[in-house]
Design an enzyme around this catalytic site. Structure first.
Site, PDB file in Angstrom:
ATOM      1  CG  ASP A  51      66.423  66.134  19.585  1.00  7.72           C
ATOM      2  OD1 ASP A  51      65.237  66.310  19.954  1.00  7.72           O
ATOM      3  OD2 ASP A  51      66.761  66.089  18.396  1.00  7.72           O
ATOM      4  CG  ASP A  73      65.271  65.926  25.664  1.00 11.42           C
ATOM      5  OD1 ASP A  73      65.688  65.938  24.493  1.00 11.42           O
ATOM      6  OD2 ASP A  73      64.321  66.635  26.047  1.00 11.42           O
TER       7      ASP A  73
END
Length: 292
Positions: A211, A209
C-alpha cells in the site's frame, strides 16, 4: 464424485482456469442481470468447478462496476456448493510481504456505492456476518496454497475500500491503527452476498504491494502491482489444482458453521406481508428457505 461443486471467483490477473476436463462455457442471466462473464465449468479429478473472472476477461470492469449480486446468483444457480475467492490486495503489515497470501477471516467494509443485499422492501433479511468466512473451506484452501509453495498467513482482517483509486497515506495509516492486515477493493459486498445465498465462502488474498504507509517505500503503482500479480497468478493456479485434488478425497458435508441454512433465522418480514414479486425474484438464491 465427492459432493463438492466449487465456485472459483478469479480476481485481478486470474482470468482463466487451467486443467479443466469437460470444459464448457455458459452464458447466464440472473434476476439481477448478467454476471461479469460467461461461466466456465469443468472437472478436475472428482471435483466439479465453475470459474468466473470477477472483472471479466481482459479486466473490463472496475471494482465498483462488478455485478456482485449477479455473480453470486449465477454461481448459486449453477449449483455450486462453496465459493473460493482469489483476489489481489495491498499489505498493511510488515510481515505480510508482496508474494504472500492471507487466508482472510474478517472484513471491514468501507465500500459506499454498491448494492450489498439481495433482500429489501417486501422481504427483509438480516444474516449474521460475525464469522464471514467458512473456516473449513479457508483451511483447505490455505493448505493447498502452502502445498503449492506459497507463504500463507492463516487469518487476517481485510479492509474493503471503494476504489478504484489507491489509498492516501493518511487512510493507509488509519487502517493500520484499526488493526487491518490487508486492503483490497472487491471482497465486499461479495462475502455478504455469498452468505445471503447460503454459500460457504473463503478468500485467499494475494499481496502485491505494501500500500503506501511505508515512508521509505515507493507508493503503490499499477506497474509494480502487475509484476507481482503475474507471480501470484501462477501460484494461485497451482493451488487450485491441489485444492481440487484434496477435495476429491474429502467427502463434502454441511459447513460446520451452518452456513447452508443461515436464512432460517434471518428472514424477518411476516410471511403474510412478503411481496410475491420479491419472493419470485429471490427463488434463485433463497428458494430453500422460502419453500418455493
Amino acid at each position: 464424485m465427492s459432493g463438492w461443486k466449487l465456485g472459483i471467483i478469479g480476481g485481478s490477473g486470474l482470468y482463466a482456469l487451467d486443467g479443466l476436463e469437460d470444459r464448457r462455457e455458459t452464458e447466464v442471466e440472473t434476476p439481477w442481470g448478467a454476471p461479469s462473464d460467461r461461466l466456465v465449468s469443468g472437472r478436475i479429478g472428482g471435483v466439479e468447478l465453475v470459474f468466473l473472472p470477477r472483472h471479466g476477461r481482459g479486466h473490463r470492469l472496475s471494482p465498483g462496476e462488478v455485478p456482485y449480486r449477479a455473480n453470486i446468483a449465477a454461481l448459486k444457480m449453477a449449483g455450486v456448493t462453496d465459493i473460493l475467492s482469489i483476489s489481489a490486495c495491498g499489505s498493511l503489515q510488515e510481515a505480510y510481504a508482496p508474494g504472500h497470501t492471507v487466508a482472510v477471516d474478517q472484513f471491514i467494509d468501507r465500500t459506499v456505492s454498491r448494492a450489498s443485499s439481495f433482500f429489501g422492501a417486501g422481504l427483509v433479511a438480516h444474516v449474521s456476518m460475525a464469522e464471514p468466512v467458512c473456516a473449513r473451506l479457508s483451511a483447505l484452501a490455505a493448505g493447498a496454497m502452502e502445498a503449492a509453495g506459497g507463504t500463507v498467513h492463516r487469518g487476517g482482517t481485510y479492509l474493503a475500500m471503494e476504489g478504484p483509486q489507491f489509498s492516501s497515506r493518511a487512510e493507509s495509516h488509519l487502517y493500520r491503527q484499526w488493526g487491518c492486515d490487508v486492503i483490497g477493493m472487491t471482497a465486499m459486498p461479495e462475502a455478504k452476498l455469498a452468505r445471503e445465498a447460503e454459500l460457504p465462502y473463503a478468500t485467499l488474498a494475494m499481496v502485491t504491494d505494501y500500500d503506501c504507509w511505508r515512508a521509505d517505500t515507493e507508493a503503490v503503482s499499477v506497474t509494480h502491482v502487475l509484476e507481482i500479480m503475474a507471480q501470484n497468478t501462477a501460484l494461485a493456479r497451482r493451488a487450485i489444482l491441489l485444492l481440487a485434488a484434496r477435495l476429491s478425497g474429502t467427502p463434502r458435508t454441511p459447513s460446520p458453521q451452518g452456513i447452508e441454512s443461515c436464512l432460517d433465522s434471518a428472514l424477518i418480514t411476516a410471511p403474510q406481508l412478503r411481496d410475491p414479486v420479491m419472493i419470485d425474484k429471490l427463488q434463485a438464491i433463497a428458494g430453500r428457505a422460502l419453500g418455493v
